[in-house]
Design an enzyme around this catalytic site. Structure first.
Site, mmCIF file in Angstrom:
data_model
loop_
_atom_site.group_PDB
_atom_site.id
_atom_site.type_symbol
_atom_site.label_atom_id
_atom_site.label_comp_id
_atom_site.label_asym_id
_atom_site.label_seq_id
_atom_site.Cartn_x
_atom_site.Cartn_y
_atom_site.Cartn_z
ATOM 1 N N ASP A 135 40.567 33.602 18.040
ATOM 2 C CA ASP A 135 39.559 34.032 18.998
ATOM 3 C C ASP A 135 38.384 34.636 18.226
ATOM 4 O O ASP A 135 38.572 35.541 17.397
ATOM 5 C CB ASP A 135 40.164 35.063 19.953
ATOM 6 C CG ASP A 135 39.133 35.670 20.873
ATOM 7 O OD1 ASP A 135 38.597 36.746 20.541
ATOM 8 O OD2 ASP A 135 38.837 35.054 21.913
ATOM 9 N N GLY A 136 37.176 34.137 18.481
ATOM 10 C CA GLY A 136 36.022 34.558 17.698
ATOM 11 C C GLY A 136 35.725 36.038 17.801
ATOM 12 O O GLY A 136 35.374 36.676 16.798
ATOM 13 N N ASP A 153 27.612 30.287 17.421
ATOM 14 C CA ASP A 153 27.376 29.101 18.250
ATOM 15 C C ASP A 153 28.697 28.703 18.900
ATOM 16 O O ASP A 153 29.175 27.586 18.748
ATOM 17 C CB ASP A 153 26.819 27.962 17.377
ATOM 18 C CG ASP A 153 26.328 26.779 18.204
ATOM 19 O OD1 ASP A 153 26.061 26.952 19.410
ATOM 20 O OD2 ASP A 153 26.219 25.670 17.639
#
Length: 259
Positions: A135-136, A153
Site C-alpha cells: 500500500d503506497g 502517480d
C-alpha cells in the site's frame, strides 16, 4: 424457462459487473490493448492508465509523465528516488536509464499490474532498482527523510485512491523528502483543488507550484522542501534526456519565476 424481463447480454453484463464490484479496486485485473504503435494498460475499456510506444518502450509518451520529471529542476542530482504507482512503468524505466547514479524504489499495490512488468519492459530488481508490492500510503509513512525526489502517480480505475488523498498522506510526502528534496504529483481528478490545499498545508503555500497540462485534463503539482534554485546547474540526468526534456525544464522554470 420463465422470462426474466432482461436480455441475455444485459444479464451477462449485470452478472459480471456485480462480480467485478465485489473485487477491491487494487485487486482488479487490468487488460493490455495493442493500438497502432502503442501498448496500453487499461482497467476500463477505452481509458488508458499507461501507454508505451511498442517499439520504443523507454520513451516518455504521455505529456504529464514528462512534466512530472520537471521536478528535476528543483533537485537536479537526486541520489534516491521514490515512486508511488508503477502502472506501465514509464517514469521508472526512464529514470532507471537516464539517472544512472540514482537508486529507485517503486511501490505498487496491485499484484496484477506487477505481473505485467516484463510486458512493459520494466527492468528487473537489482542493486539500484526495486519494486515493492505494498500500500503506497503505508509504504511512504515508514520512509521519513529517505528521498530526494518523489513521484506520486497512484491510480486505480476509480481515480486517485482515498489513501493517497488525505492530509496525512501529503504530510508523509513532505516527511519522506530530504531537505532540499522535491516531489511531483499527477492530479487527474475532479477535486484537484482539495489536493493542492493539502499539499500547501504540508509544504507551505510558497513551496507548491501547479501546472496545467494543455493537451490533457489533468494538472501536475510540484512541492519542495527548503530553499531551491531552478538555475541551469549540473544534472546527473543523461545528456540525451536533458535534450529530450529541455522544453519541459524551461516551462517549469518560467512557471516558478512567475508564481
Amino acid at each position: 424457462m420463465a422470462s426474466t424481463g432482461i436480455g441475455w447480454r444485459a444479464w451477462l453484463a449485470a452478472l459480471f459487473g456485480a462480480r467485478r464490484a465485489d473485487v477491491p479496486p487494487h485487486l482488479r485485473k487490468p487488460r493490455i490493448r495493442e493500438r497502432g504503435t502503442t501498448t496500453e494498460l487499461q482497467f476500463a475499456r477505452g481509458v488508458s492508465q499507461s501507454a508505451m510506444v511498442t517499439r520504443d518502450p523507454q520513451r516518455l509518451l504521455i505529456d504529464y509523465t514528462r512534466t512530472m520529471l520537471g521536478a528535476l529542476v528543483f533537485v537536479p542530482r537526486p541520489r534516491r528516488i521514490g515512486m508511488i504507482g508503477l502502472g506501465g512503468g514509464s517514469q521508472a524505466k526512464y529514470c532507471y536509464r537516464h539517472l544512472s547514479e540514482a537508486q529507485i524504489e517503486v511501490v505498487e499495490n496491485n499484484p496484477h499490474v506487477l505481473a505485467l512488468r516484463r510486458q512493459f519492459h520494466v527492468p528487473d530488481d537489482d542493486a539500484r532498482f526495486r519494486v515493492f508490492l505494498d500500500d503506497g500510503a503505508r509504504f511512504l509513512h515508514e520512509r521519513a527523510g529517505r528521498y530526494d525526489l518523489l513521484l506520486v502517480d497512484g491510480y486505480d480505475e476509480t481515480g486517485i485512491p482515498e489513501a493517497l488523498s488525505t492530509q496525512a498522506f501529503y504530510d508523509d510526502c513532505r516527511a519522506a523528502l530530504t531537505e532540499g528534496g522535491a516531489m511531483a504529483a499527477n492530479l487527474y481528478c475532479a477535486d484537484a483543488a482539495a489536493h493542492v490545499e493539502r499539499l500547501q498545508r504540508a509544504f507551505g503555500a510558497s513551496s507548491v507550484l501547479v501546472m496545467e497540462e494543455p493537451r490533457q485534463s489533468n494538472r501536475v503539482a510540484f512541492a519542495w522542501t527548503g530553499p531551491v534554485t531552478t538555475g541551469e546547474g549540473d544534472m546527473t540526468l543523461s545528456s540525451a534526456a536533458q535534450r529530450d526534456l529541455r522544453a519541459v525544464f524551461g516551462t517549469v522554470r518560467e512557471a516558478f519565476a512567475a508564481r
